[in-house]
Every structure is written in C-alpha cells, then in structure tokens.
Design a protein around this motif. Structure first.
Motif, PDB file in Angstrom:
ATOM      1  N   ASP A   1      35.002 -26.700  89.456  1.00  0.00           N
ATOM      2  CA  ASP A   1      36.441 -26.456  89.517  1.00  0.00           C
ATOM      3  C   ASP A   1      36.661 -24.965  89.263  1.00  0.00           C
ATOM      4  O   ASP A   1      36.359 -24.468  88.172  1.00  0.00           O
ATOM      5  CB  ASP A   1      37.148 -27.300  88.458  1.00  0.00           C
ATOM      6  CG  ASP A   1      38.624 -27.000  88.354  1.00  0.00           C
ATOM      7  OD1 ASP A   1      39.234 -26.644  89.381  1.00  0.00           O
ATOM      8  OD2 ASP A   1      39.173 -27.124  87.244  1.00  0.00           O
TER       9      ASP A   1
ATOM     10  N   GLU B   1      33.755 -30.917  89.535  1.00  0.00           N
ATOM     11  CA  GLU B   1      34.698 -31.631  90.387  1.00  0.00           C
ATOM     12  C   GLU B   1      33.896 -32.574  91.274  1.00  0.00           C
ATOM     13  O   GLU B   1      33.099 -32.131  92.097  1.00  0.00           O
ATOM     14  CB  GLU B   1      35.478 -30.626  91.249  1.00  0.00           C
ATOM     15  CG  GLU B   1      36.481 -31.242  92.182  1.00  0.00           C
ATOM     16  CD  GLU B   1      37.660 -31.837  91.451  1.00  0.00           C
ATOM     17  OE1 GLU B   1      38.022 -32.972  91.778  1.00  0.00           O
ATOM     18  OE2 GLU B   1      38.218 -31.165  90.567  1.00  0.00           O
TER      19      GLU B   1
ATOM     20  N   ARG C   1      23.788 -33.254  92.579  1.00  0.00           N
ATOM     21  CA  ARG C   1      23.752 -33.373  94.043  1.00  0.00           C
ATOM     22  C   ARG C   1      22.385 -33.898  94.492  1.00  0.00           C
ATOM     23  O   ARG C   1      22.295 -34.819  95.309  1.00  0.00           O
ATOM     24  CB  ARG C   1      24.057 -32.032  94.703  1.00  0.00           C
ATOM     25  CG  ARG C   1      24.059 -32.106  96.230  1.00  0.00           C
ATOM     26  CD  ARG C   1      24.472 -30.800  96.886  1.00  0.00           C
ATOM     27  NE  ARG C   1      25.925 -30.646  96.750  1.00  0.00           N
ATOM     28  CZ  ARG C   1      26.515 -29.677  96.068  1.00  0.00           C
ATOM     29  NH1 ARG C   1      25.807 -28.757  95.451  1.00  0.00           N
ATOM     30  NH2 ARG C   1      27.825 -29.604  96.012  1.00  0.00           N
TER      31      ARG C   1
ATOM     32  N   PRO D   1      30.974 -34.982  99.364  1.00  0.00           N
ATOM     33  CA  PRO D   1      31.255 -33.714 100.039  1.00  0.00           C
ATOM     34  C   PRO D   1      31.990 -32.689  99.180  1.00  0.00           C
ATOM     35  O   PRO D   1      31.808 -31.492  99.358  1.00  0.00           O
ATOM     36  CB  PRO D   1      32.108 -34.121 101.243  1.00  0.00           C
ATOM     37  CG  PRO D   1      31.860 -35.567 101.434  1.00  0.00           C
ATOM     38  CD  PRO D   1      31.529 -36.123 100.087  1.00  0.00           C
ATOM     39  N   SER D   2      32.824 -33.154  98.267  1.00  0.00           N
ATOM     40  CA  SER D   2      33.626 -32.226  97.465  1.00  0.00           C
ATOM     41  C   SER D   2      32.972 -31.860  96.139  1.00  0.00           C
ATOM     42  O   SER D   2      33.600 -31.179  95.319  1.00  0.00           O
ATOM     43  CB  SER D   2      35.003 -32.838  97.191  1.00  0.00           C
ATOM     44  OG  SER D   2      35.655 -33.139  98.391  1.00  0.00           O
TER      45      SER D   2
ATOM     46  N   GLY E   1      35.308 -34.907  93.269  1.00  0.00           N
ATOM     47  CA  GLY E   1      36.032 -34.960  94.526  1.00  0.00           C
ATOM     48  C   GLY E   1      36.282 -36.360  95.037  1.00  0.00           C
ATOM     49  O   GLY E   1      36.134 -37.344  94.329  1.00  0.00           O
ATOM     50  N   ARG E   2      36.638 -36.426  96.272  1.00  0.00           N
ATOM     51  CA  ARG E   2      36.983 -37.681  96.917  1.00  0.00           C
ATOM     52  C   ARG E   2      35.792 -38.220  97.685  1.00  0.00           C
ATOM     53  O   ARG E   2      34.905 -37.488  98.090  1.00  0.00           O
ATOM     54  CB  ARG E   2      38.137 -37.460  97.888  1.00  0.00           C
ATOM     55  CG  ARG E   2      39.362 -36.966  97.190  1.00  0.00           C
ATOM     56  CD  ARG E   2      40.427 -36.674  98.198  1.00  0.00           C
ATOM     57  NE  ARG E   2      41.589 -36.151  97.488  1.00  0.00           N
ATOM     58  CZ  ARG E   2      42.599 -35.601  98.071  1.00  0.00           C
ATOM     59  NH1 ARG E   2      42.627 -35.490  99.375  1.00  0.00           N
ATOM     60  NH2 ARG E   2      43.613 -35.154  97.366  1.00  0.00           N
ATOM     61  N   CYS E   3      35.818 -39.541  97.886  1.00  0.00           N
ATOM     62  CA  CYS E   3      34.780 -40.158  98.706  1.00  0.00           C
ATOM     63  C   CYS E   3      35.369 -41.398  99.366  1.00  0.00           C
ATOM     64  O   CYS E   3      36.425 -41.892  98.973  1.00  0.00           O
ATOM     65  CB  CYS E   3      33.545 -40.511  97.878  1.00  0.00           C
ATOM     66  SG  CYS E   3      33.803 -41.770  96.627  1.00  0.00           S
TER      67      CYS E   3
ATOM     68  N   GLY F   1      31.372 -30.006  93.309  1.00  0.00           N
ATOM     69  CA  GLY F   1      31.277 -28.574  93.023  1.00  0.00           C
ATOM     70  C   GLY F   1      31.934 -28.254  91.698  1.00  0.00           C
ATOM     71  O   GLY F   1      32.306 -29.146  90.934  1.00  0.00           O
TER      72      GLY F   1
END
Length: 76
Positions: free
Chosen positions: A40, A54, A24, A35-36, A56-58, A38
């Motif tokens: 799992d 994880e 991060r 944002p996602s 995540g999406r972007c 982190g």
C-alpha cells in the motif's frame, strides 16, 4: 540521526517488499495469483513508514481456491 532514520525506513520498506515477494511465490506454488498483491503506497509514504500488504481483489474462484489451500482450524 536523520540519516539513520532514513536507512531504518528504507529497511522497513525493503522487508515489506520481501514479504510480498515471499507471499506471491507461496501462492504461485499452489496455483494462485492475486493480481493486486503489493504494498500500500500510502502506508509506505508515512514517516516513519509502516507498510501494509495490499492483497487486493480476486475472483470468486480464486477466493475458493485460496480457502481450499489454507489449513483448517484443527491444524494449528
């Protein structure tokens, strides 16, 4: 023996949390926020835990910015 396994498991999850924090921070240094990002939770709950990060999406824009800051093929 069970107490030792619990400590080892906790250490594994803590190491994974540290890795997420490092990633991060590295992304933030180049102006990228996932944002996602982190851990799992399912993989952390396994016995023994085998945490996965994880990403995540972007947005498409974020994906392009991420691709732009990653080293190219010749830089390895």
């Amino acid at each position: 023996m069970k107490e030792e396994a619990k400590r080892s498991s906790a250490g594994t999850v803590e190491a994974a949390k540290e890795a997420v924090a490092e990633l991060r921070a590295a992304l933030e240094r180049v102006g990228i926020k996932l944002p996602s990002l982190g851990l799992d939770p399912v993989t952390c709950a396994a016995e023994p835990p085998r945490p996965l990060v994880e990403l995540g999406r972007c947005t498409v824009e974020t994906a392009r910015r991420l691709a732009a800051v990653l080293p190219g093929e010749g830089s390895r």
